[in-house]
Design a protein around this motif. Structure first.
Motif, PDB file in Angstrom:
ATOM      1  N   THR A 147       0.851  -1.190   0.000  1.00 22.79           N
ATOM      2  CA  THR A 147       0.000   0.000   0.000  1.00 22.79           C
ATOM      3  C   THR A 147       0.888   1.241   0.000  1.00 22.79           C
ATOM      4  OG1 THR A 147      -0.030   0.029   2.416  1.00 22.79           O
ATOM      5  CG2 THR A 147      -1.874  -1.077   1.330  1.00 22.79           C
ATOM      6  N   TRP A 148       0.283   2.375  -0.242  1.00 27.66           N
ATOM      7  CA  TRP A 148       1.010   3.649  -0.115  1.00 27.66           C
ATOM      8  C   TRP A 148       0.068   4.660   0.485  1.00 27.66           C
ATOM      9  CZ3 TRP A 148      -0.530   8.150  -2.737  1.00 27.66           C
ATOM     10  CH2 TRP A 148      -1.587   7.954  -3.667  1.00 27.66           C
ATOM     11  N   SER A 149       0.628   5.677   1.115  1.00 24.36           N
ATOM     12  CA  SER A 149      -0.212   6.670   1.747  1.00 24.36           C
ATOM     13  C   SER A 149       0.580   7.952   2.006  1.00 24.36           C
ATOM     14  CB  SER A 149      -0.744   6.094   3.062  1.00 24.36           C
ATOM     15  OG  SER A 149      -1.441   7.088   3.756  1.00 24.36           O
ATOM     16  N   ILE A 150       0.050   9.043   1.517  1.00 24.18           N
ATOM     17  CA  ILE A 150       0.622  10.354   1.811  1.00 24.18           C
ATOM     18  C   ILE A 150      -0.368  11.020   2.739  1.00 24.18           C
ATOM     19  CG2 ILE A 150       1.193  12.615   0.823  1.00 24.18           C
ATOM     20  CD1 ILE A 150       1.811  11.014  -1.821  1.00 24.18           C
ATOM     21  N   GLU A 151       0.050  11.267   3.973  1.00 19.50           N
ATOM     22  CA  GLU A 151      -0.886  11.809   4.958  1.00 19.50           C
ATOM     23  C   GLU A 151      -0.405  13.149   5.444  1.00 19.50           C
ATOM     24  OE1 GLU A 151      -1.460   9.082   8.278  1.00 19.50           O
ATOM     25  OE2 GLU A 151      -1.513   7.485   6.782  1.00 19.50           O
ATOM     26  N   TYR A 152      -1.281  14.114   5.444  1.00 19.06           N
ATOM     27  CA  TYR A 152      -0.934  15.410   5.987  1.00 19.06           C
ATOM     28  C   TYR A 152      -1.551  15.551   7.371  1.00 19.06           C
ATOM     29  CZ  TYR A 152       0.282  16.154   1.104  1.00 19.06           C
ATOM     30  OH  TYR A 152       0.817  16.039  -0.143  1.00 19.06           O
ATOM     31  N   ALA A 153      -0.976  16.480   8.155  1.00 17.55           N
ATOM     32  CA  ALA A 153      -1.403  16.640   9.544  1.00 17.55           C
ATOM     33  C   ALA A 153      -2.885  16.978   9.652  1.00 17.55           C
ATOM     34  CB  ALA A 153      -0.572  17.725  10.220  1.00 17.55           C
ATOM     35  N   ASP A 154      -3.445  17.594   8.621  1.00 11.52           N
ATOM     36  CA  ASP A 154      -4.848  18.008   8.702  1.00 11.52           C
ATOM     37  C   ASP A 154      -5.800  16.885   8.303  1.00 11.52           C
ATOM     38  OD1 ASP A 154      -4.458  17.825   6.012  1.00 11.52           O
ATOM     39  OD2 ASP A 154      -5.313  19.774   5.523  1.00 11.52           O
ATOM     40  N   GLY A 155      -5.264  15.686   8.049  1.00 14.49           N
ATOM     41  CA  GLY A 155      -6.120  14.560   7.716  1.00 14.49           C
ATOM     42  C   GLY A 155      -6.311  14.385   6.217  1.00 14.49           C
ATOM     43  N   SER A 156      -5.832  15.328   5.414  1.00 17.27           N
ATOM     44  CA  SER A 156      -5.962  15.177   3.958  1.00 17.27           C
ATOM     45  C   SER A 156      -4.787  14.361   3.431  1.00 17.27           C
ATOM     46  CB  SER A 156      -6.025  16.547   3.287  1.00 17.27           C
ATOM     47  OG  SER A 156      -4.821  17.246   3.474  1.00 17.27           O
ATOM     48  N   GLY A 157      -4.845  14.011   2.150  1.00 22.34           N
ATOM     49  CA  GLY A 157      -3.763  13.237   1.564  1.00 22.34           C
ATOM     50  C   GLY A 157      -4.249  12.373   0.431  1.00 22.34           C
ATOM     51  N   ALA A 158      -3.525  11.297   0.173  1.00 17.86           N
ATOM     52  CA  ALA A 158      -3.891  10.365  -0.893  1.00 17.86           C
ATOM     53  C   ALA A 158      -3.333   8.999  -0.517  1.00 17.86           C
ATOM     54  CB  ALA A 158      -3.304  10.831  -2.225  1.00 17.86           C
ATOM     55  N   SER A 159      -4.003   7.941  -0.976  1.00 13.75           N
ATOM     56  CA  SER A 159      -3.529   6.595  -0.652  1.00 13.75           C
ATOM     57  C   SER A 159      -4.130   5.589  -1.623  1.00 13.75           C
ATOM     58  CB  SER A 159      -3.938   6.223   0.782  1.00 13.75           C
ATOM     59  OG  SER A 159      -5.345   6.278   0.903  1.00 13.75           O
ATOM     60  N   GLY A 160      -3.627   4.359  -1.572  1.00 18.18           N
ATOM     61  CA  GLY A 160      -4.175   3.347  -2.461  1.00 18.18           C
ATOM     62  C   GLY A 160      -3.328   2.102  -2.563  1.00 18.18           C
ATOM     63  N   SER A 161      -3.441   1.420  -3.714  1.00 16.00           N
ATOM     64  CA  SER A 161      -2.745   0.158  -3.907  1.00 16.00           C
ATOM     65  C   SER A 161      -1.538   0.337  -4.830  1.00 16.00           C
ATOM     66  CB  SER A 161      -3.716  -0.892  -4.440  1.00 16.00           C
ATOM     67  OG  SER A 161      -4.253  -0.441  -5.669  1.00 16.00           O
ATOM     68  N   VAL A 162      -0.789  -0.752  -4.997  1.00 12.30           N
ATOM     69  CA  VAL A 162       0.516  -0.656  -5.649  1.00 12.30           C
ATOM     70  C   VAL A 162       0.662  -1.740  -6.710  1.00 12.30           C
ATOM     71  CG1 VAL A 162       3.028  -0.721  -5.222  1.00 12.30           C
ATOM     72  CG2 VAL A 162       1.497   0.265  -3.491  1.00 12.30           C
ATOM     73  N   GLY A 163       1.350  -1.399  -7.801  1.00 10.79           N
ATOM     74  CA  GLY A 163       1.650  -2.378  -8.831  1.00 10.79           C
ATOM     75  C   GLY A 163       2.901  -1.970  -9.575  1.00 10.79           C
TER      76      GLY A 163
END
Ligand SMILES: *[C@@H]1O[C@H](CO)[C@@H](O)[C@H](O)[C@H]1NC(C)=O
Length: 402
Positions: A147-163
């Motif tokens: 998996t991957w995840s970019i998380e910002y302190a305010d709860g926003s970001g992006a995430s998902g699966s990997v290939g």
């Protein structure tokens, strides 16, 4: 947006390429200026504060609407408030082919993930974007359990699966490049013009778990004539990324290089002195990073204050969340040390960033980095200087535009 003819030409070029790593060792790709982009200083600053998890300085906090906007979006985590979507922040887009599908990506030297809008996102969140569909690619392989995840302190970001899939940038193709498919993105990204990011920092800060992935640049390096790329991002115009070589028609004088400390994953160097016009000052304790994924130049409070002291009518605005000044003001040049010897200069002419919320006022291209101890030299720096990111060393070089 990119002319259709260009997209087609690139897509066809990619399809015609042989499947092994087809590298032409030196090439230039367009960084297309997004004509729909509306510059918004407050939004640009908020985006950088989220990306680097910065907090406003004591003085900023005293003012300010900016702080409340940040805490407003913090509240969004528990659903008690919704932040309005930021206007488009990405100014330059680069066409990239992933598994034969063309996406317009934001090249970001301040992060290490290659993530794309994908068919896994709800339709409403990908509307208006090109997105990647793994089932339409014969070269896609899932990396199950990753998996991957970019998380910002305010709860926003992006995430998902990997290939993995075949990724082509200009004339370089990498087979088996790790790609990150977005399943969730926050409003900041939905409203942005880019279809994802292509991270060009050091691979150590890649967010793929359980094992971080190598960046496209790391994988492509062995096929380049020199293990480097250069950013050319002129203000309000199309630019380019040059891979494997530097283009001496784009700068004047000699490129000067400084050792990069990659231990934090960034293109980072000491940056402890500045000049406003010919008056110099200290930023001791600060390093600097060159970040194409940040729009503004963000520096320490005392340096930013010293700069606007020389701009008549400048104020730190509560409404705008940053320094503004009468649009008619003449701005001094700003120079800063890159490493211990070389000063980079950003002319006053590129430091009037945008129209401010307060009427008749303009938002400055230099702003406060708040709690950060890294000065962030973003696109405004590169609006007047050619920047070279050289993995041998590693080092960072620059020279003013021709
Ligand atoms: C600029 O961005 C800020 C923060 O997202 C927002 O509050 C403001 O309305 C925007 N201004 C314009 C003119 O879009």
């Amino acid at each position: 947006m990119l002319p259709i003819a260009t997209i087609l030409a690139l897509a066809l070029a990619a399809q015609a390429a042989p499947t092994e790593r087809a590298a032409s060792g030196s090439f230039s790709i367009p960084a297309v200026h997004n004509v729909n982009h509306v510059r918004n200083g407050t939004a640009a600053m908020l985006k950088a504060y989220k990306k680097f998890n910065l907090k406003p300085s004591a003085e900023q906090e005293l003012s300010n609407a900016f702080w409340s906007e940040l805490s407003l979006s913090r509240k969004r985590q528990d659903g008690s408030a919704t932040a309005s979507p930021d206007p488009t922040n990405v100014e330059y887009l680069v066409p990239v082919t992933v598994g034969g599908q063309t996406l317009n990506l934001d090249f970001d030297t301040g992060s290490a993930d290659l993530w794309v809008f994908s068919s896994l996102l709800p339709a409403s969140e990908r509307s208006g974007h090109n997105y990647y569909t793994s089932s339409k690619s014969s070269t896609y392989k899932a990396k199950s359990g990753y998996t991957w995840s970019i998380e910002y302190a305010d709860g926003s970001g992006a995430s998902g699966s990997v290939g993995t899939d075949t990724v082509t940038v200009g004339k370089t193709t990498v087979k088996g490049q790790v790609i990150e498919l977005a399943k969730k993105v926050s409003t900041t990204f939905v409203s942005d013009a880019s279809d994802g990011l292509l991270g060009l920092s050091f691979s150590s800060i890649n967010t793929v778990s359980p094992e971080p992935a190598s960046t496209f640049f790391d994988n492509a390096q062995s096929g380049l004539d020199s293990p480097l790329f250069a950013a050319y991002l002129p203000k309000d115009a199309d630019g380019a990324y040059d891979f494997g070589y530097t283009d001496n028609t784009k700068y004047t004088g000699t490129l000067v290089y400084t050792d990069v400390d990659d231990s934090n994953g960034f293109w980072e160097y000491p940056s402890t002195k500045y000049k406003v016009g010919s008056t110099s000052g200290s930023m001791s304790g600060y390093t600097g990073i060159t970040d194409t994924g940040t729009t503004l130049i963000l520096i320490g409070s005392s340096a930013v204050k010293a700069y606007y002291k020389q701009v008549s009518g400048a104020t730190n605005s509560a409404t705008d969340g940053g320094y503004i000044f009468p649009c008619t003001a003449t701005l001094p040049d700003f120079s800063f040390l890159v490493g211990s010897t070389h000063y980079a200069t950003v002319p006053g002419s590129v430091l009037n960033f945008a129209t401010a919320e307060e009427s008749g006022k303009c938002f400055g291209g230099i702003q406060d980095v708040g709690s950060g101890s890294q000065n962030i030299y973003g696109d405004v720096f590169l609006n007047a200087n050619y920047g070279v990111f050289d993995a041998s060393g590693p080092s960072f070089g620059f020279a003013p535009f021709a």
